[in-house]
Scaffold this motif. Structure first.
Motif, short mmCIF file in Angstrom:
data_model
loop_
_atom_site.label_atom_id
_atom_site.label_comp_id
_atom_site.label_asym_id
_atom_site.label_seq_id
_atom_site.Cartn_x
_atom_site.Cartn_y
_atom_site.Cartn_z
N TYR A 134 0.83 -1.20 0.00
CA TYR A 134 0.00 0.00 0.00
C TYR A 134 0.87 1.26 0.00
O TYR A 134 0.58 2.23 -0.72
N GLN A 135 1.91 1.26 0.80
CA GLN A 135 2.79 2.42 0.84
C GLN A 135 3.44 2.69 -0.52
O GLN A 135 3.47 3.84 -0.98
N GLN A 136 3.94 1.65 -1.16
CA GLN A 136 4.61 1.83 -2.44
C GLN A 136 3.65 2.32 -3.51
O GLN A 136 3.99 3.20 -4.32
N ALA A 137 2.43 1.78 -3.52
CA ALA A 137 1.49 2.11 -4.59
C ALA A 137 0.76 3.42 -4.35
O ALA A 137 0.64 4.25 -5.28
N PHE A 138 0.29 3.66 -3.13
CA PHE A 138 -0.62 4.78 -2.91
C PHE A 138 -0.01 5.91 -2.09
O PHE A 138 -0.61 6.98 -2.01
N THR A 139 1.14 5.69 -1.47
CA THR A 139 1.82 6.78 -0.78
C THR A 139 2.95 7.35 -1.63
O THR A 139 3.07 8.56 -1.79
N PHE A 140 3.78 6.45 -2.19
CA PHE A 140 4.89 6.88 -3.03
C PHE A 140 4.55 6.87 -4.52
O PHE A 140 5.38 7.25 -5.34
N HIS A 141 3.34 6.38 -4.86
CA HIS A 141 2.84 6.36 -6.24
C HIS A 141 3.73 5.54 -7.18
O HIS A 141 3.85 5.87 -8.36
N HIS A 142 4.30 4.47 -6.67
CA HIS A 142 5.04 3.52 -7.51
C HIS A 142 4.10 2.34 -7.79
O HIS A 142 4.24 1.25 -7.21
N PHE A 143 3.16 2.55 -8.70
CA PHE A 143 2.13 1.54 -8.94
C PHE A 143 2.71 0.28 -9.57
O PHE A 143 2.24 -0.82 -9.30
N GLY A 144 3.71 0.43 -10.41
CA GLY A 144 4.33 -0.74 -11.02
C GLY A 144 5.00 -1.62 -9.99
O GLY A 144 4.85 -2.85 -10.00
N TYR A 145 5.74 -1.00 -9.07
CA TYR A 145 6.41 -1.78 -8.03
C TYR A 145 5.38 -2.34 -7.05
O TYR A 145 5.54 -3.45 -6.53
N GLY A 146 4.30 -1.60 -6.80
CA GLY A 146 3.24 -2.13 -5.96
C GLY A 146 2.59 -3.36 -6.58
O GLY A 146 2.27 -4.32 -5.88
N ALA A 147 2.40 -3.34 -7.90
CA ALA A 147 1.87 -4.52 -8.59
C ALA A 147 2.83 -5.69 -8.48
O ALA A 147 2.41 -6.85 -8.34
N THR A 148 4.12 -5.42 -8.52
CA THR A 148 5.12 -6.49 -8.37
C THR A 148 5.04 -7.11 -6.98
O THR A 148 5.12 -8.34 -6.83
N LEU A 149 4.86 -6.29 -5.97
CA LEU A 149 4.68 -6.82 -4.61
C LEU A 149 3.39 -7.62 -4.50
O LEU A 149 3.33 -8.61 -3.76
N SER A 150 2.37 -7.22 -5.25
CA SER A 150 1.12 -7.99 -5.26
C SER A 150 1.34 -9.38 -5.85
O SER A 150 0.79 -10.37 -5.37
N VAL A 151 2.14 -9.45 -6.91
CA VAL A 151 2.46 -10.75 -7.51
C VAL A 151 3.21 -11.62 -6.50
O VAL A 151 2.95 -12.81 -6.37
#
Length: 318
Positions: free
Chosen positions: A276-293
């Motif tokens: 959540y921090q990577q995707a919605f706080t730092f706006h790194h949606f690609g890396y957030g998706a990688t963490l989701s995988v």
């Protein structure tokens, strides 16, 4: 008088009717039953495709891209996000915190749920009231439950006030590295222990009483009866509750976000909160998706391992 048999005609009386094949009806009872079955599973299948498979495919696709909503950029980065995942210095600590939370929650939740189920399975007065009390947190809003516990676990909250009455000075539960993770585990355990308790209670009520009577005649004590009769016969329910609890522990978010915000010093930053921090706080949606995988793969591997282990310890599965 001998009668002459008429020769049987091999010609058909007419062309096949519409909707038939070689004179047989197309809508046989078997095909009607199959169609009814497909219609029954169609809503669930459609929901799985729309809300599970398609989003999962999109997450994998996003993991090969970098998307900055604020800058309005979206471009392919290949496997850069996965290389970043391997080189992330914070990831080992995040995985360690996730493992601590999951192991602590699974052990505490299942042990407490089974103990409560065994106790409430006895013929005791007021057992129905206690079942309701222990199950009621399951239907309470998760955020409301967590907020209330947040007030109770503050340095000057209700928990420490109760400890002061008996001469014990309580710590700052949510701001100390030694107690913050334990506090989050206990809050989550009390929230969902009632669900596992009800499942265990239903399994216990299905164990034949004759087995206990025969074991008592043979001289087996209560502890031996529990391990030799109760545990094997409720092992399918133990498998079910363990899978549910493990998957739920890996997906915890609201408790961490409300209670500790990942602190102190990142000691309670579990994988979902870090995502959540990577995707919605730092706006790194690609890396957030990688963490989701990564999260999906961890859940998948653990579920498969538990499912394969059932052949060794689940009754009737060997």
């Amino acid at each position: 008088m001998k009668t002459l048999d008429r020769p049987r005609s091999t010609a058909t009386t007419g062309p096949p009717r519409e909707g038939t094949r070689a004179g047989k009806p197309f809508w046989t009872s078997r095909r009607r039953d199959q169609l009814a079955g497909y219609l029954f599973i169609a809503p669930q299948l459609l929901g799985t495709v729309v809300f599970v498979l398609i989003p999962l495919g999109l997450v994998v696709w996003y993991s090969f891209h970098e998307w900055n909503v604020l800058a309005g950029t979206f471009h392919s980065v290949g496997t850069d996000n996965y290389r970043k995942l391997l080189d992330d210095p914070k990831l080992p600590g995040v995985l360690r915190a996730t493992a601590y939370f999951s192991v602590g929650l699974v052990v505490l939740n299942l042990s407490l749920a089974l103990a409560l189920a065994v106790l409430l399975n006895q013929k005791l007065r007021g057992s129905v009231v206690f079942r309701t009390l222990f199950f009621s947190p399951v239907v309470v809003s998760l955020v409301a439950w967590t907020i209330v516990w947040g007030f109770l676990l503050q340095k000057n909250g209700g928990i420490n006030a109760g400890l002061d009455l008996i001469g014990i000075k309580g710590p700052n539960w949510l701001r100390s590295e030694g107690t913050s993770m334990l506090s989050a585990i206990v809050v989550q355990c009390f929230k969902n222990v009632g669900l596992n308790m009800v499942l265990f209670l239903a399994a216990l009520q299905g164990v034949p009483r004759e087995l206990y009577e025969a074991a008592t005649v043979d001289g087996a004590g209560r502890w031996r009866q529990f391990w030799r009769i109760t545990v094997p016969l409720i092992s399918p329910t133990i498998l079910l509750t363990s899978i549910i609890t493990v998957v739920g522990s890996l997906q915890v978010f609201a408790q961490i976000a409300v209670l500790t915000q990942g602190g102190p010093s990142g000691s309670t930053t579990v994988l979902v909160y870090y995502l959540y921090q990577q995707a919605f706080t730092f706006h790194h949606f690609g890396y957030g998706a990688t963490l989701s995988v990564l999260l999906f793969l961890i859940v998948l591997v653990l579920t498969v391992i538990q499912w394969q282990m059932r052949k060794k310890w689940v009754f009737h599965e060997s």
